[in-house]
Motif scaffolding. Structure first.
Motif, PDB file in Angstrom:
ATOM      1  N   GLN A 181      63.649  44.761 -73.775  1.00 26.45           N
ATOM      2  CA  GLN A 181      64.892  44.022 -73.961  1.00 26.45           C
ATOM      3  C   GLN A 181      65.543  43.611 -72.644  1.00 26.45           C
ATOM      4  OE1 GLN A 181      66.111  47.227 -77.119  1.00 26.45           O
ATOM      5  NE2 GLN A 181      67.590  45.563 -77.302  1.00 26.45           N
ATOM      6  N   LEU A 182      64.913  43.950 -71.521  1.00 30.50           N
ATOM      7  CA  LEU A 182      65.545  43.677 -70.235  1.00 30.50           C
ATOM      8  C   LEU A 182      64.683  42.818 -69.315  1.00 30.50           C
ATOM      9  CD1 LEU A 182      67.043  47.239 -69.698  1.00 30.50           C
ATOM     10  CD2 LEU A 182      68.350  45.146 -70.069  1.00 30.50           C
ATOM     11  N   ARG A 183      63.738  42.107 -69.901  1.00 23.32           N
ATOM     12  CA  ARG A 183      62.859  41.264 -69.083  1.00 23.32           C
ATOM     13  C   ARG A 183      63.604  40.080 -68.480  1.00 23.32           C
ATOM     14  NH1 ARG A 183      58.240  41.727 -73.679  1.00 23.32           N
ATOM     15  NH2 ARG A 183      57.375  43.735 -73.020  1.00 23.32           N
ATOM     16  N   SER A 187      72.776  40.953 -69.821  1.00 26.19           N
ATOM     17  CA  SER A 187      74.024  40.280 -70.171  1.00 26.19           C
ATOM     18  C   SER A 187      74.890  41.244 -70.973  1.00 26.19           C
ATOM     19  CB  SER A 187      73.742  39.033 -71.011  1.00 26.19           C
ATOM     20  OG  SER A 187      73.158  39.418 -72.263  1.00 26.19           O
ATOM     21  N   LEU A 188      76.126  40.864 -71.236  1.00 24.11           N
ATOM     22  CA  LEU A 188      76.997  41.722 -72.025  1.00 24.11           C
ATOM     23  C   LEU A 188      76.450  41.874 -73.443  1.00 24.11           C
ATOM     24  CD1 LEU A 188      79.514  43.409 -72.454  1.00 24.11           C
ATOM     25  CD2 LEU A 188      80.803  41.285 -72.858  1.00 24.11           C
ATOM     26  N   ARG A 193      73.374  45.423 -77.366  1.00 23.55           N
ATOM     27  CA  ARG A 193      72.249  45.560 -78.308  1.00 23.55           C
ATOM     28  C   ARG A 193      71.326  46.726 -77.954  1.00 23.55           C
ATOM     29  NH1 ARG A 193      72.199  39.770 -78.071  1.00 23.55           N
ATOM     30  NH2 ARG A 193      70.556  39.861 -76.487  1.00 23.55           N
ATOM     31  N   LEU A 194      71.445  47.239 -76.753  1.00 24.94           N
ATOM     32  CA  LEU A 194      70.586  48.338 -76.334  1.00 24.94           C
ATOM     33  C   LEU A 194      70.968  49.642 -77.038  1.00 24.94           C
ATOM     34  CD1 LEU A 194      70.629  47.532 -72.519  1.00 24.94           C
ATOM     35  CD2 LEU A 194      68.584  47.491 -73.973  1.00 24.94           C
ATOM     36  N   LEU A 263      76.201  46.584 -64.100  1.00 26.80           N
ATOM     37  CA  LEU A 263      76.827  46.423 -65.413  1.00 26.80           C
ATOM     38  C   LEU A 263      77.354  45.002 -65.574  1.00 26.80           C
ATOM     39  CD1 LEU A 263      78.800  49.786 -65.698  1.00 26.80           C
ATOM     40  CD2 LEU A 263      76.556  49.231 -66.633  1.00 26.80           C
ATOM     41  N   PRO A 264      77.260  44.445 -66.783  1.00 30.84           N
ATOM     42  CA  PRO A 264      77.707  43.059 -66.996  1.00 30.84           C
ATOM     43  C   PRO A 264      79.221  42.958 -67.210  1.00 30.84           C
ATOM     44  CG  PRO A 264      76.786  43.942 -69.011  1.00 30.84           C
ATOM     45  CD  PRO A 264      76.615  45.018 -67.977  1.00 30.84           C
ATOM     46  N   PHE A 265      79.965  43.864 -66.646  1.00 28.10           N
ATOM     47  CA  PHE A 265      81.433  43.826 -66.679  1.00 28.10           C
ATOM     48  C   PHE A 265      81.915  44.651 -65.492  1.00 28.10           C
ATOM     49  CE2 PHE A 265      79.627  46.660 -69.897  1.00 28.10           C
ATOM     50  CZ  PHE A 265      80.034  47.907 -69.455  1.00 28.10           C
TER      51      PHE A 265
END
Length: 299
Positions: A181-183, A187-188, A193-194, A263-265
């Motif tokens: 899921q991280l290829r 993103s936020l 979703r992880l 982190l996306p934030f």
């Protein structure tokens, strides 16, 4: 009660009994005979009009009144001892002090190798005992003298405690290098979703949960652990991801098949503190130890 007629030596006996919960061990601790301690306990029961310690099976359990007295008596005895010893110079090189510190496995890994090396050079007789930091400040253990220091991130300290800045840290997400899921990066939406594991690290609510809650968002946490070091291994061996302190994340990325993501934030840094009882602010050996801990991150 008239304090002028109260034998203050009885307070030392009560303190020892509350520590040991056993007359024989308390007598050994005080270098007194068992009958002498039993006699002192009888006098205390009469003076305070309370049984103080009652036998339950083979153990002695303190009454609510005894538990109420335990922390203030211990603090008073410590303050007297510190006041009487102010004239004697603390010599780290000759000290045989033993300190008990509560901290997480992450903080232990970060601090202890360097602190032990420093103590071996400056104070080889000093001994350190470590206790795992629970999700809350161990206030009662600090007040009773069972713990000398607690190192961690604490939301707010009661007035009877003092916190000193130790170090600042940030957070990063760690995942196995080939996580499907991280290829395309993080993103936020992808973060949410992880499937996450959460290290509580001595906290009841983490910074990530606080930020997500403020923005009406949530993530799926499927595993919770108090152990930072184990979390890195779990993330490296499966599809769970973990948000870890950056220094720890970078360390394990050099040892395990892990990839790091910002982190996306924006959370900003968090601060770790050295917490002790305010009444021990004049405890010279303890203050010296705190100074050594702080100096390690200033060198």
């Amino acid at each position: 009660m008239n304090i002028s007629t109260f034998d203050l030596n009885l307070l030392r006996v009560l303190d020892a009994l509350l520590r040991e919960r056993n007359v024989s061990r308390a007598a050994e601790h005080l270098a007194l005979s068992q009958p002498a301690v039993s006699n002192a306990l009888g006098r205390l029961r009469d003076l305070l009009d309370d049984p103080l310690l009652v036998r339950v099976g083979r153990a002695m359990q303190p009454t609510p009144r005894a538990l109420e007295l335990e922390a203030p008596i211990r603090a008073a005895l410590r303050q007297i001892e510190e006041s009487l010893s102010e004239g004697s110079r603390f010599d780290p090189a000759r000290s045989r002090q033993r300190f008990t510190i509560a901290l997480t496995d992450y903080a232990e890994m970060l601090l202890m190798p360097r602190l032990l090396a420093r103590l071996a050079e400056l104070a080889p007789g000093i001994r350190i005992d470590v206790r795992h930091l629970s999700p809350r400040l161990p206030a009662e253990a600090l007040e009773k003298g069972e713990i000398d220091l607690a190192l961690g991130r604490f939301e707010a300290l009661p007035p009877r405690f003092v916190g000193r800045r130790w170090m600042s840290e940030t957070l990063q997400l760690v995942a196995r290098r080939d996580h499907p899921q991280l290829r395309e990066g993080l993103s936020l939406d992808g973060f949410l979703r992880l499937r996450h594991l959460w290290v509580h690290g001595g906290q009841t609510r983490g910074m990530v949960e606080q930020w997500l809650g403020e923005h009406g968002l949530s993530r799926e946490i499927v595993y919770t652990t108090p152990n930072y070091l184990q979390a890195a291994h779990i993330a490296a061996g499966g599809d769970l991801v973990a948000v870890l302190p950056t220094r720890l994340a970078r360390y394990f990325a050099g040892l395990l098949p892990l990839k790091l993501f910002d982190l996306p934030f924006e959370l900003g840094p968090f601060h770790l503190e050295i917490v002790s009882l305010d009444l021990r602010s004049r405890d010279t050996p303890l203050q010296w130890l705190i100074e050594q801990i702080q100096a390690l991150d200033q060198a």
